[in-house]
Design an enzyme around this catalytic site. Structure first.
Site: not given
Ligand code: SF4
Length: 496
Positions: A100, A104, A191, A258, A293, A297, A300, A444
């Protein structure tokens, strides 16, 4: 040109007295903390790639405020093409870092704040949007990294924010002054928060009249008085301190570093406040953020899965199983799942539509479907990786065993499979697979951008079940003279 170099990014963090705790201890500088450094390296890569001519198109964009070339991570989506390029950028970064890359959340929070400040102004005659545009211009000019802070601790889950025993369970305003507000509370699962320049604080849930103090959207410098970051632990994080073949991903972090961020009576000046008490707009704000968001996914995790699939495919060569048809078929299954979510993310972006402020929103049904599939496919891809890599993943020897003159040769002898590859290579691959299929990574994928049920609620709300029933009635019982029943256009409205 407002594009930071990786070195400038790192130096800018060094210049900020960020109050951070790692392993229960205050760190003098986050840049020098070996547990945070891999996450800083990951973000530095996002800055680096923006300078490469071959990635200019996906990594940068033209600012609609100034016309200057800016990092795509500070851009307001101006078209469906912008949304597509964002997904492409995420896949590229996922392929490059294998983890990650954190920016974003801030990007989507930036876009959500841009859109909602416009809509609140339209409804109430306030001036949030002009303030936000001034803030955005600063972010773009300085190419800042933003952390989007959404998730409140929430306290008792059956109670609303205003019903909690501890009012700090949700970030809220404790004092309103002529020149700003004072906020208190915390945000979890932040994050990239610990290595960001700014924290964009947004409500994490819809609010009702009477909860005006919780309806606060604002920007806080990461080193502001009263802001404290407490770094979370990740699966195998201390392996980063060991070196050698046990690290897994030697340069970059596992997931997003995180942290919990605590706001202890933090003063926020008026020019950094973008919503203040307008509870009726909070549901839309949260929904905008989540919808953008959730589509991410497919990009990423797609890039991350490319690396995982590559590591798994190479592991089959190390084992000598790579020519087996069943092994190839399992690799195809991994590829199939990965490309399915990527295609949905591209589709959600290509079908994007303009919001009232002029920026672009992804198509919500597809965006939520992306994230729903991610909550399954990341686990399933990991399962197949475990299947192909073998039980060795759970019993691998460590670097120290290899280095021990008494047992090192024995360990190598009995872990050699295809003699074209040495045992160190086998362990390096195994450790990466272990990292990317362990608890932190999987959880996650399950809960990032909202838990699975959150997507299912939106999907049911967007599904136009009544129209589908009407279609079935028409096909089964209808006559030719009834006109078609096009599905209504789906929008990212709040769905109860
Ligand atoms: Fe970006 Fe993916 Fe990390 Fe979210 S999980 S911040 S979308 S890289």
């Amino acid at each position: 040109m407002p594009l930071k170099t990786p070195e400038e990014y790192v130096q800018s963090l060094r210049d900020m007295p960020i109050r951070a705790y790692v392993g229960g201890e205050r760190v003098a500088s986050i840049v020098d903390s070996p547990l945070i450094a891999p996450h800083i390296n990951t973000v530095a890569k996002t800055y680096e790639l923006a300078h490469l001519p071959e990635h200019r198109d996906v990594m940068t964009a033209e600012s609609h405020l100034t016309g200057e070339r800016i990092h795509r991570y500070t851009h307001i989506f101006q078209s469906a093409d912008d949304l597509v390029k964002k997904i492409q950028m995420l896949r590229l970064l996922g392929q490059t870092t294998g983890t990650c890359f954190q920016r974003c959340v801030g990007l989507d929070a930036l876009n959500a704040s841009y859109a909602i400040s416009y809509e609140v102004d339209e409804a109430h005659g306030t001036d949030y949007h002009q303030r936000f545009r001034a803030y955005l211009a600063m972010v773009q000019e300085q190419d800042l990294m933003l952390a989007g802070a959404m998730t409140d601790p929430k306290g008792h889950r059956a109670r609303r924010p205003s019903e909690q025993d501890d009012p700090d369970a949700f970030v809220h305003v404790v004092e309103r002054r002529p020149d700003g507000v004072v906020i208190r509370g915390a945000k979890l699962h932040n994050t990239g928060g610990i290595n960001s320049h700014e924290v964009l604080v947004l409500p994490g849930t819809g609010l009702i009249p009477g909860e005006e103090d919780y309806a606060i959207a604002c920007a806080v410098p990461a080193d502001a008085d009263g802001v404290t970051f407490i770094f979370g632990r990740q699966s195998n994080d201390s392996r980063k301190l060991e070196g050698g073949c046990d690290i897994g991903n030697p340069r970059f972090g596992v997931v997003g570093g995180e942290a919990m961020v605590v706001f202890e009576d933090v003063f926020v000046p008026t020019q950094r406040i973008f919503l203040n008490g307008e509870t009726e707009h909070v549901g839309t704000l949260v929904n905008y953020f989540a919808t953008w968001h959730r589509a991410n996914y497919g990009g990423c995790k797609g890039g991350n899965a490319d690396v995982l699939i590559g590591a798994t495919a190479k592991m089959t060569r190390v084992l000598g199983t790579d020519r087996n048809a069943v092994v190839k078929d399992k690799l195809v299954e991994m590829i199939h799942m990965n490309e399915t979510t990527y295609a949905s993310a591209i589709g959600a972006s290509a079908m994007g539509y303009a919001l009232p402020c002029g920026s672009f929103m992804v198509e919500p049904m597809m965006a939520n479907t992306v994230k729903q599939n991610i909550t399954r496919n990341v686990y399933q891809i990991g399962r197949l990786s475990h299947d192909l890599a073998g039980g060795f993943l759970a019993t691998m020897p460590d670097e120290k065993a290899l280095d021990n003159p008494e047992i090192g040769d024995l360990v190598r002898k009995y872990h050699t499979a295809n003699p074209d590859y040495d045992v160190d290579e086998r362990i390096r691959l195994g450790r990466y697979i272990e990292n990317m299929t362990s608890v932190t990574t999987l959880v996650e994928a399950m809960h990032g951008a909202g838990s699975p049920q959150a997507q299912r609620i939106v999907m049911l709300g967007q599904a136009a079940i009544e129209e589908k029933i009407a279609m079935a009635d028409e096909v089964i019982n209808g006559t030719d003279d009834v006109p078609g029943l096009p599905l209504p256009r789906r929008t990212a409205e709040v769905v109860d």
